[in-house]
Scaffold this motif. Structure first.
Motif, PDB file in Angstrom:
ATOM      1  N   GLU A 151       0.730  -1.364  -0.219  1.00 16.68           N
ATOM      2  CA  GLU A 151      -0.163   0.374   0.223  1.00 16.68           C
ATOM      3  C   GLU A 151       1.284   1.296   0.133  1.00 16.68           C
ATOM      4  OE1 GLU A 151      -0.096  -2.485   1.527  1.00 16.68           O
ATOM      5  OE2 GLU A 151      -2.127  -3.647   0.618  1.00 16.68           O
ATOM      6  N   ALA A 187       9.464  -1.138   8.815  1.00 14.86           N
ATOM      7  CA  ALA A 187       9.447  -0.946  10.513  1.00 14.86           C
ATOM      8  C   ALA A 187       9.162  -2.168  11.380  1.00 14.86           C
ATOM      9  CB  ALA A 187       7.466  -1.153  10.314  1.00 14.86           C
ATOM     10  N   ASN A 212      12.252  -4.074  13.369  1.00 15.00           N
ATOM     11  CA  ASN A 212      13.318  -3.918  14.924  1.00 15.00           C
ATOM     12  C   ASN A 212      14.382  -4.084  14.388  1.00 15.00           C
ATOM     13  OD1 ASN A 212      10.908  -3.088  16.235  1.00 15.00           O
ATOM     14  ND2 ASN A 212       9.565  -5.430  15.709  1.00 15.00           N
ATOM     15  N   ASP A 230      17.513  -5.950   9.342  1.00 18.36           N
ATOM     16  CA  ASP A 230      17.487  -7.390   9.052  1.00 18.36           C
ATOM     17  C   ASP A 230      16.969  -7.372   7.899  1.00 18.36           C
ATOM     18  OD1 ASP A 230      15.106  -6.809   9.702  1.00 18.36           O
ATOM     19  OD2 ASP A 230      14.860  -8.465  11.380  1.00 18.36           O
ATOM     20  N   GLN A 257      13.954  -8.634   7.156  1.00 19.23           N
ATOM     21  CA  GLN A 257      13.198  -7.653   6.610  1.00 19.23           C
ATOM     22  C   GLN A 257      13.437  -5.814   6.455  1.00 19.23           C
ATOM     23  OE1 GLN A 257      10.315  -7.587  10.070  1.00 19.23           O
ATOM     24  NE2 GLN A 257       9.212  -6.254   9.075  1.00 19.23           N
ATOM     25  N   TYR A 270      13.685  -5.448   2.949  1.00 24.09           N
ATOM     26  CA  TYR A 270      13.303  -5.831   1.672  1.00 24.09           C
ATOM     27  C   TYR A 270      12.253  -4.391   2.102  1.00 24.09           C
ATOM     28  CZ  TYR A 270      10.160  -8.874   4.542  1.00 24.09           C
ATOM     29  OH  TYR A 270       9.564  -9.608   5.951  1.00 24.09           O
ATOM     30  N   GLU A 271      11.731  -4.466   2.848  1.00 18.63           N
ATOM     31  CA  GLU A 271      10.906  -2.860   3.130  1.00 18.63           C
ATOM     32  C   GLU A 271      11.812  -2.043   2.738  1.00 18.63           C
ATOM     33  OE1 GLU A 271       7.394  -4.397   6.680  1.00 18.63           O
ATOM     34  OE2 GLU A 271       9.159  -3.578   7.121  1.00 18.63           O
ATOM     35  N   GLU A 324      12.466   0.827  13.091  1.00 15.50           N
ATOM     36  CA  GLU A 324      11.265   0.233  13.724  1.00 15.50           C
ATOM     37  C   GLU A 324      10.103   2.057  13.462  1.00 15.50           C
ATOM     38  OE1 GLU A 324      11.922   0.962  18.235  1.00 15.50           O
ATOM     39  OE2 GLU A 324      14.416   0.484  17.588  1.00 15.50           O
ATOM     40  N   TYR A 374      -2.580  -6.237   2.643  1.00 18.75           N
ATOM     41  CA  TYR A 374      -1.796  -6.983   2.742  1.00 18.75           C
ATOM     42  C   TYR A 374      -0.989  -7.428   4.067  1.00 18.75           C
ATOM     43  CZ  TYR A 374       2.028 -10.025   1.944  1.00 18.75           C
ATOM     44  OH  TYR A 374       2.907 -11.038   2.083  1.00 18.75           O
ATOM     45  N   LEU A 411       6.026 -12.886   7.008  1.00 19.55           N
ATOM     46  CA  LEU A 411       7.528 -12.949   7.551  1.00 19.55           C
ATOM     47  C   LEU A 411       7.680 -11.956   8.515  1.00 19.55           C
ATOM     48  CD1 LEU A 411       9.758 -14.348   8.205  1.00 19.55           C
ATOM     49  CD2 LEU A 411      10.747 -12.512   6.203  1.00 19.55           C
ATOM     50  N   SER A 412       7.262 -10.419   8.077  1.00 19.72           N
ATOM     51  CA  SER A 412       8.021  -9.450   8.475  1.00 19.72           C
ATOM     52  C   SER A 412       6.769  -9.238   9.957  1.00 19.72           C
ATOM     53  CB  SER A 412       7.141  -8.095   8.183  1.00 19.72           C
ATOM     54  OG  SER A 412       7.599  -8.096   6.740  1.00 19.72           O
ATOM     55  N   ASP A 413       7.577  -8.914  11.033  1.00 19.13           N
ATOM     56  CA  ASP A 413       7.052  -8.504  12.169  1.00 19.13           C
ATOM     57  C   ASP A 413       6.706  -7.037  12.680  1.00 19.13           C
ATOM     58  OD1 ASP A 413       6.574  -8.013  15.513  1.00 19.13           O
ATOM     59  OD2 ASP A 413       7.758 -10.220  15.257  1.00 19.13           O
ATOM     60  N   TRP A 414       5.519  -6.047  12.775  1.00 19.51           N
ATOM     61  CA  TRP A 414       5.045  -5.183  13.252  1.00 19.51           C
ATOM     62  C   TRP A 414       5.210  -4.740  14.846  1.00 19.51           C
ATOM     63  CZ3 TRP A 414       1.277  -5.263   8.271  1.00 19.51           C
ATOM     64  CH2 TRP A 414       2.193  -5.510   7.078  1.00 19.51           C
ATOM     65  N   ARG A 415       5.299  -5.849  15.586  1.00 22.19           N
ATOM     66  CA  ARG A 415       5.044  -5.576  17.074  1.00 22.19           C
ATOM     67  C   ARG A 415       6.227  -4.315  17.420  1.00 22.19           C
ATOM     68  NH1 ARG A 415       5.508 -11.042  19.249  1.00 22.19           N
ATOM     69  NH2 ARG A 415       7.875 -11.178  17.527  1.00 22.19           N
ATOM     70  N   ASN A 416       5.932  -3.492  17.772  1.00 15.61           N
ATOM     71  CA  ASN A 416       6.997  -2.604  18.721  1.00 15.61           C
ATOM     72  C   ASN A 416       8.007  -3.582  19.330  1.00 15.61           C
ATOM     73  OD1 ASN A 416       6.447  -3.400  21.327  1.00 15.61           O
ATOM     74  ND2 ASN A 416       4.163  -2.225  21.249  1.00 15.61           N
ATOM     75  N   PHE A 417       9.299  -2.233  19.073  1.00 11.23           N
ATOM     76  CA  PHE A 417      10.330  -2.733  19.731  1.00 11.23           C
ATOM     77  C   PHE A 417       9.934  -3.615  21.504  1.00 11.23           C
ATOM     78  CE2 PHE A 417      14.408  -2.527  21.978  1.00 11.23           C
ATOM     79  CZ  PHE A 417      15.494  -3.504  20.575  1.00 11.23           C
ATOM     80  N   GLU A 418       9.480  -3.110  21.951  1.00 13.72           N
ATOM     81  CA  GLU A 418       9.936  -3.841  23.516  1.00 13.72           C
ATOM     82  C   GLU A 418       8.732  -5.067  23.765  1.00 13.72           C
ATOM     83  OE1 GLU A 418       8.524  -0.972  22.853  1.00 13.72           O
ATOM     84  OE2 GLU A 418      10.137   0.464  23.529  1.00 13.72           O
ATOM     85  N   TRP A 428       8.735  -7.212  20.814  1.00 14.76           N
ATOM     86  CA  TRP A 428       9.430  -8.019  19.938  1.00 14.76           C
ATOM     87  C   TRP A 428      10.820  -8.328  20.698  1.00 14.76           C
ATOM     88  CZ3 TRP A 428      14.962  -6.574  18.266  1.00 14.76           C
ATOM     89  CH2 TRP A 428      14.974  -7.070  17.328  1.00 14.76           C
ATOM     90  N   LYS A 445      13.681 -11.010  20.901  1.00 11.43           N
ATOM     91  CA  LYS A 445      14.234 -10.099  19.771  1.00 11.43           C
ATOM     92  C   LYS A 445      14.220 -11.334  18.172  1.00 11.43           C
ATOM     93  CE  LYS A 445      17.191  -7.208  23.023  1.00 11.43           C
ATOM     94  NZ  LYS A 445      18.630  -7.157  22.441  1.00 11.43           N
ATOM     95  N   ASP A 488      15.069 -12.820  14.439  1.00 13.86           N
ATOM     96  CA  ASP A 488      14.825 -11.584  12.880  1.00 13.86           C
ATOM     97  C   ASP A 488      14.545 -12.012  11.531  1.00 13.86           C
ATOM     98  OD1 ASP A 488      16.936 -13.222  12.561  1.00 13.86           O
ATOM     99  OD2 ASP A 488      18.763 -12.265  12.546  1.00 13.86           O
ATOM    100  N   ALA A 489      14.219 -11.721  10.172  1.00 17.55           N
ATOM    101  CA  ALA A 489      13.942 -11.591   9.696  1.00 17.55           C
ATOM    102  C   ALA A 489      13.770 -13.440   9.863  1.00 17.55           C
ATOM    103  CB  ALA A 489      13.609 -10.811   8.500  1.00 17.55           C
ATOM    104  N   ARG A 518      12.421 -16.126  11.809  1.00 18.56           N
ATOM    105  CA  ARG A 518      11.972 -16.383  11.441  1.00 18.56           C
ATOM    106  C   ARG A 518      11.459 -17.299  11.099  1.00 18.56           C
ATOM    107  NH1 ARG A 518      11.387 -10.732  12.854  1.00 18.56           N
ATOM    108  NH2 ARG A 518      10.845 -10.399  10.585  1.00 18.56           N
TER     109      ARG A 518
END
Lengths: 520, 520
Positions: free
Chosen positions: A321, A347, A349, A352, A354, A357-358, A382, B445, B449-456, B458, B463, B465-466, B469
């Motif tokens: 998007e 986005a 953390n 790496d 991700q 590629y983002e 982040e 979308y 695989l991508s992790d969009w949680r906040n740092f804390e 995650w 921790k 990484d992609a 994961r």
């Protein structure tokens, strides 16, 4: 943070050669704009934005701003913050904005063009945290701030400093801008940015930029020398510090990047088209306001539309998007005839796969849309909450590749290489032929970070992955850093100004209105 | 291999929900081809290729092939391997190739279109090694082979199996194709590929594809059901196994991807334009040859031009030069009127940030060029020397994002969202408004695989990484894998055929000429 693949310390004994990178150069895109929306579709979005401005309107949370708007014929009701705009008035005001402008660095080799097919990459700006693999994530501080500025100067792929690379919270807010911007002027001769946090602060920033350039106030007005970003407080609102920033910057002829903060699903509609309608409405209102303050004031149309994770509400970046919004945002900016600003975002953390590629899902659209200013081009992590030292290097490689991609393929007689194919013939190889020997040293992009050795050699050397290689490279870049020369008279005038303002106590930290400063 | 950021074992106690991914779907690109070369420049390259074919010629290392060429009017000298072509003859032959064709899977839901604006993603094929984070890098084997095929079936973003995902060297070469392709037919109902390693082998492959589809030999000729790739032995040479492959596949109406192996600076000139001239000459010769064998035989124009690292001679992939070659290669394929094949490539030794950004430097050009077949779209590593389980998942996310990017932005009245902006107004938010509630579940979308949680969050979760994961996700995809249904009669016929051929000893492993099979 990655703990794997760290280079063994014992392997560091031999002195490293200087980090090899392509030279600093201004980039222009020789390829067309990639249009994913038809002209009719772009016009539908644009006209819907004008409907929003006519019918719903925008809150301008500053009396002085509403007075300017009322005087120009906008629909302002005394005692109300909401302002509505006739569509013709908006379009007429926006039409006064220059389609291109030049920006001046204290080192003329770092002057930049904005507009047309120019593309410029800015260092990460505004995260509250800094991070690297060894030190982990920590609250922004002045030492890290200065190291990021040093990297911004040292990395040739970075064209400008987009703001504070990380918030130096150990500097008191009353004097933070003074100390921080003095450091920027000393550590880099690239163009930098100040923050719209009220009238006094941005006036200090403009004055320091004038001193750094060694020009008088009159000349500064015609020579943009400092940027700022104004975020709309989306949806449909501009706060007092931002509006004071637009007023001061426009009056001084300094460029303002008007960037609505339109996260689809949160501060903007859940559809990409709806978020773009709102982005465009807010951008048009901000650009028009700047032109009412001072016709011809340099501005950029900022696009920052992304989406949230609908499970958590967390912002996501470098999404499909986002890619579409960047591309259509470029078409909307071109519809307005104003230079376009976008961003290299992610986005993740960690620095790496991700994050890579983002970022690429952001960078390619920036390039294809002819974004003239790519903010956060190096070091963002982040969703903007951390500035990463390793990501600066990873991004520098990606920016270097973009730069090389922008060298068009030459198709002259020598390039078509029939002579080489005649010489080599079927079944041969081209390693030693004359055509190769004449060209091989500069034929291809030489990587900064990528490791193209075979697996066995890479394994023997400790299996160091790209993120840990980036770690080693940022340390080497800092070790090799040399400050750019600064005229003694300028240094003295700068110190006099900053020291005097600090002695005065800096600025009142309650700057008269809501607002947290531009984060995007 | 990355050793960091590995999820702690204790955290795995709770059963995981099924891996969430978008459904399998055929993709078409609704946006234009991005042309970075002018029509004149493309024509210069094309005409130079025809000069190469007329003047320098191509070695065809098979008597039968030269007989076919001589009969069609090519310039063949008895006792010499070099064949030269009149430009009009080449263009006339190439013009007989279909611009589009349909390919048939044993599950019709997995049928695919090639040509036009269709884009199809193939699983990694042909690496000699397999790797994952836990097991490290190992020589290709049949167990890993089958796991990769299971992933190819399980990952919806993968449209077809491009060949052996890794070479199963523990199967004897005489019977390898029989056992390997039987396993493919059992483990997946997506379209797959065979190898041109002589006449007997490819005939076995075609016959097994016929059995799998449950059709007779006549119908197979009009229904492409198995692919192969033919690499030119660049520069300017086709070996006997490859030519026998073209002959057999074309006679059976099965598609051949003609892919010159033109590494700029090694097997092709050091200039991108020169490498493209050679690529185009070799591709035109191969395509024309297929059309002389059987006019109308389905073919693809394969582009694989990249560059070498001029320091070491090592091949590099996902470089700026590669990106430009993919884009202009697409323009050349369109000049020929033949479907286009390209690849998602990288030269990284680990599934790290480098592997991701080099892949994106390949994928975006593939999309922009309208590549109809993207080989190695998931799992390629080390310039094709390893198939990586983690990279399959990293790529699956990137392919999913490309798929979502290809959904155009709708601009109907509801999409423009004025009603939502009226409801929310300045300063509000869109989380709970009706417009959002109606759309939020499918608006964006959703990442694999991508992790969009906040740092804390995650950080608290370890921790990871992609890449790690991706490791966990590939294991889950394998655990959840279910073989697609296979008609009992077909299974029996397949076993009868394979068992009989194995009992016969398979094929002679000296297949009558130089050649190592297609690696690209």
């Amino acid at each position: 943070m990655s703990r794997g693949n760290r280079p063994k310390r014992g392997r560091r004994a031999a002195p490293s050669p200087a980090v090899r990178q392509p030279p600093f150069r201004r980039l222009a895109i020789p390829y067309p704009v990639y249009e994913i929306a038809s002209a009719d579709e772009v016009e539908s979005i644009h006209q819907a934005s004008l409907d929003v401005l006519e019918e719903i309107g925008i809150n301008f949370l500053l009396d002085e701003a509403r007075d300017i708007l009322a005087a120009a014929g906008a629909e302002v009701t005394p005692g109300e913050t909401r302002v509505r705009f006739d569509r013709d008035m908006v379009e007429a005001a926006v039409a006064k904005a220059p389609a291109t402008f030049k920006a001046y660095a204290r080192n003329p080799a770092h002057d930049l063009e904005f507009g047309g097919n120019a593309i410029n990459f800015g260092l990460v700006s505004s995260p509250p945290n800094a991070s690297d693999l060894e030190g982990g994530r920590r609250t922004g501080n002045f030492a890290d701030f200065q190291d990021f500025i040093r990297l911004g100067q040292a990395v040739n792929a970075i064209h400008l400093i987009g703001g504070y690379p990380v918030e130096p919270v150990d500097l008191h807010p009353a004097i933070r801008h003074l100390e921080a911007e003095r450091a920027v002027i000393r550590l880099t001769d690239k163009i930098a940015a100040g923050y719209c946090l009220g009238r006094e602060r941005i006036r200090d920033s403009i004055e320091m930029a004038r001193i750094a350039r060694g020009v008088d106030a009159e000349r500064l007005v015609s020579e943009p020398s400092i940027f700022t970003v104004v975020n709309a407080n989306s949806p449909l609102q501009y706060d007092a510090p931002m509006l004071l920033g637009i007023i001061e910057m426009a009056r001084h002829g300094q460029p303002v990047t008007i960037t609505p903060f339109t996260l689809s699903g949160a501060m903007a509609p859940v559809t990409v088209a709806g978020a773009l309608v709102q982005q465009n409405a807010e951008a048009l209102a901000g650009i028009a306001f700047a032109q009412l303050v001072r016709p011809g004031a340099p501005v950029l149309y900022g696009g920052f539309t992304s989406n949230v994770d609908m499970k958590s509400g967390a912002p996501a970046f470098g999404t499909p998007e986002y890619a579409k919004a960047v591309l259509i945002g470029g078409q909307l900016a071109q519809r307005c005839g104003v230079p376009y600003r976008s961003s290299n975002v992610n986005a993740s953390n960690a620095p790496d796969a991700q994050s890579a590629y983002e970022s690429q899902m952001s960078l390619w659209p920036c390039l294809l849309a002819h974004a003239n200013l790519v903010k956060h081009a190096a070091g963002w992590l982040e969703g903007g909450l951390s500035a990463s030292f390793e990501k600066v290097v990873i991004d520098a490689e990606m920016l270097g590749m973009v730069g090389a991609f922008l060298d068009p393929v030459a198709v002259g007689e020598g390039d078509l290489a029939l002579s080489a194919m005649r010489e080599v013939g079927p079944g041969g190889h081209f390693f030693g032929c004359a055509h190769t020997l004449e060209r091989y040293e500069t034929a291809f992009y030489a990587p900064l970070l990528s490791d193209w050795r075979n697996f066995e050699t890479w394994e023997e050397a400790g299996k160091v992955d790209a993120t840990w290689r980036a770690h080693a490279l940022y340390k080497r870049l800092l070790a090799e850093y040399e400050p750019p020369p600064l005229d003694e008279g300028i240094a003295e005038e700068l110190d006099d100004y900053v020291d005097r303002r600090i002695a005065e106590g800096g600025i009142k930290t309650d700057f008269g209105g809501p607002g947290k400063g531009s984060r995007a």
